[in-house]
Design an enzyme around this catalytic site. Structure first.
Site, mmCIF file in Angstrom:
data_model
loop_
_atom_site.group_PDB
_atom_site.id
_atom_site.type_symbol
_atom_site.label_atom_id
_atom_site.label_comp_id
_atom_site.label_asym_id
_atom_site.label_seq_id
_atom_site.Cartn_x
_atom_site.Cartn_y
_atom_site.Cartn_z
ATOM 1 C CD GLU A 23 -3.230 5.385 6.984
ATOM 2 O OE1 GLU A 23 -3.176 5.602 5.762
ATOM 3 O OE2 GLU A 23 -1.950 4.883 7.591
ATOM 4 C CD GLU A 63 -3.582 -2.670 7.502
ATOM 5 O OE1 GLU A 63 -2.412 -3.031 6.785
ATOM 6 O OE2 GLU A 63 -4.271 -1.574 7.077
ATOM 7 N N GLY A 107 2.552 -1.196 4.265
ATOM 8 C CA GLY A 107 2.788 0.131 3.938
ATOM 9 C C GLY A 107 4.304 0.671 3.729
ATOM 10 N N GLY A 108 4.802 1.080 4.545
ATOM 11 C CA GLY A 108 6.113 2.046 4.637
ATOM 12 C C GLY A 108 7.128 0.865 3.715
ATOM 13 C CG HIS A 142 -5.891 1.763 5.339
ATOM 14 N ND1 HIS A 142 -5.404 2.602 6.112
ATOM 15 C CD2 HIS A 142 -4.705 0.760 5.111
ATOM 16 C CE1 HIS A 142 -4.399 2.388 6.420
ATOM 17 N NE2 HIS A 142 -3.596 1.211 5.978
ATOM 18 C CG ASN A 192 -1.946 1.321 1.402
ATOM 19 O OD1 ASN A 192 -1.896 2.079 0.581
ATOM 20 N ND2 ASN A 192 -2.290 1.268 2.782
ATOM 21 C CD1 TRP A 193 3.770 1.204 -2.811
ATOM 22 C CD2 TRP A 193 4.003 2.519 -4.644
ATOM 23 N NE1 TRP A 193 4.625 0.667 -3.557
ATOM 24 C CE2 TRP A 193 4.871 1.380 -4.573
ATOM 25 C CE3 TRP A 193 3.903 3.845 -5.561
ATOM 26 C CZ2 TRP A 193 5.808 1.476 -5.630
ATOM 27 C CZ3 TRP A 193 4.857 3.460 -6.730
ATOM 28 C CH2 TRP A 193 5.597 2.443 -6.712
ATOM 29 C CE LYS A 194 0.101 3.358 4.792
ATOM 30 N NZ LYS A 194 0.136 3.556 6.256
ATOM 31 N N GLY A 241 2.575 2.063 10.860
ATOM 32 C CA GLY A 241 3.528 3.002 10.777
ATOM 33 C C GLY A 241 4.127 3.370 12.000
ATOM 34 C CB SER A 299 5.117 -1.991 12.073
ATOM 35 O OG SER A 299 4.952 -0.771 12.395
HETATM 36 C C1 PEP Z 1 -0.795 -0.068 6.155
HETATM 37 O O1 PEP Z 1 -1.022 1.251 6.152
HETATM 38 O O2 PEP Z 1 -1.662 -0.773 5.643
HETATM 39 C C2 PEP Z 1 0.164 -0.507 6.976
HETATM 40 C C3 PEP Z 1 0.413 -1.736 7.075
HETATM 41 O O3 PEP Z 1 1.415 0.368 7.037
HETATM 42 P P1 PEP Z 1 2.775 0.089 7.778
HETATM 43 O O4 PEP Z 1 3.173 -1.283 6.903
HETATM 44 O O5 PEP Z 1 3.706 1.354 7.313
HETATM 45 O O6 PEP Z 1 2.800 -0.070 9.153
#
Ligand code: PEP
Length: 247
Positions: free
Chosen positions: A97, A165, A231-232, A95, A11-13, A171, A210
């Site tokens: 967010e 999640e 994500g990251g 998600h 997920n590049w957001k 994050g 994470s």
């Molecule tokens: C996400 O936003 O779906 C996610 C899992 O982010 P991260 O891996 O950066 O915690």
């Protein structure tokens, strides 16, 4: 029933410009022998170009959200049909967010899931508790409630995934313990079987929050973990491949 093929989705957001397509191409190159299905969900404006770049590769392209309606006066929004038209085959929905920033409820997420199915997209439906809910001992109740409320009956017989999640793990560098992840994934599995019968056993339940190359193997081999939503660590091909190849 055989275990579903694991899915690793990035997920590049709201990250990435045209230059970032090189990272996606490097993922496609490095994932040729992957034991998992691999997907990248870039910002919607990159979907078409990424789909062209990755055509013929094993890496699928997905959206990060979709409006429930097919078209109309919804300034700034993108319909599931538009994502599919641009080359997406999957879409992340619900998600945390979006639930937190845009007030998305379970019933709105369920409407978006129906839109994804209408457009022929595979939904990845996100659920997860806040830290306050976990501390209050409500995590299992909250998450299984989100599963019930966000997954419409229309999903029966369709390809979809659920992503657990924990909001507090996204994050932050924090992750639940492996037994905590397994407890939640087993509860989600039981809910899926209640809702969809034996077919509920074939739904991949991804873990997200994470995930990085150094913790991926332990998480991905935990009971009932059928992949990861990343994500990251999905923004750099080397990190994402470290996770893909930990399956
Ligand atoms: C996400 O936003 O779906 C996610 C899992 O982010 P991260 O891996 O950066 O915690």
């Amino acid at each position: 029933m055989t275990a579903p093929t694991p899915l690793i989705a990035g997920n590049w957001k709201m990250n990435g410009l045209a230059a970032s397509l090189a990272e996606a191409k490097a993922v496609a190159e490095g994932a040729k022998a992957a034991r998992a299905r691999v997907a990248i969900c870039p910002p919607s404006v990159l979907i078409e170009r990424m789909s062209r770049e990755l055509a013929g590769s094993a890496v699928a392209v997905g959206g990060q959200d979709a409006h429930a309606e097919e078209s109309g006066a919804y300034t700034g929004d993108v319909a599931a049909e538009m994502l599919a038209d641009a080359g997406a085959t999957l879409v992340i929905l619900g998600h945390s967010e979006r639930r937190a920033t845009y007030g998305e409820t379970d019933s709105l997420v369920a409407a978006k899931v129906k839109a994804a199915l209408r457009a022929g997209l595979e939904p990845i439906v996100c659920v997860g508790e806040t830290l306050e809910q976990r501390k209050a001992g409500e995590a299992l109740k909250v998450v299984t409630g989100q599963v019930r409320g966000s997954l419409p009956a229309d999903l029966a017989g369709k390809a979809f995934a659920v992503a657990y999640e924990p909001v507090w793990a996204i994050g932050t560098g924090l992750t639940p313990t492996t037994p905590e992840i397994e407890e939640m994934h087993r509860a989600i599995r039981a809910t899926l079987v209640e809702m969809f019968g034996e077919a509920g056993r074939a739904v991949p339940i991804l873990y997200g929050g994470s995930v990085k190359p150094s913790n991926a193997a332990e998480i991905l081999h935990a009971d009932e973990v059928g992949g990861a939503l990343v994500g990251g660590a999905s923004l750099k091909a080397a990190d994402f491949l470290g996770i893909v190849n930990a399956v």
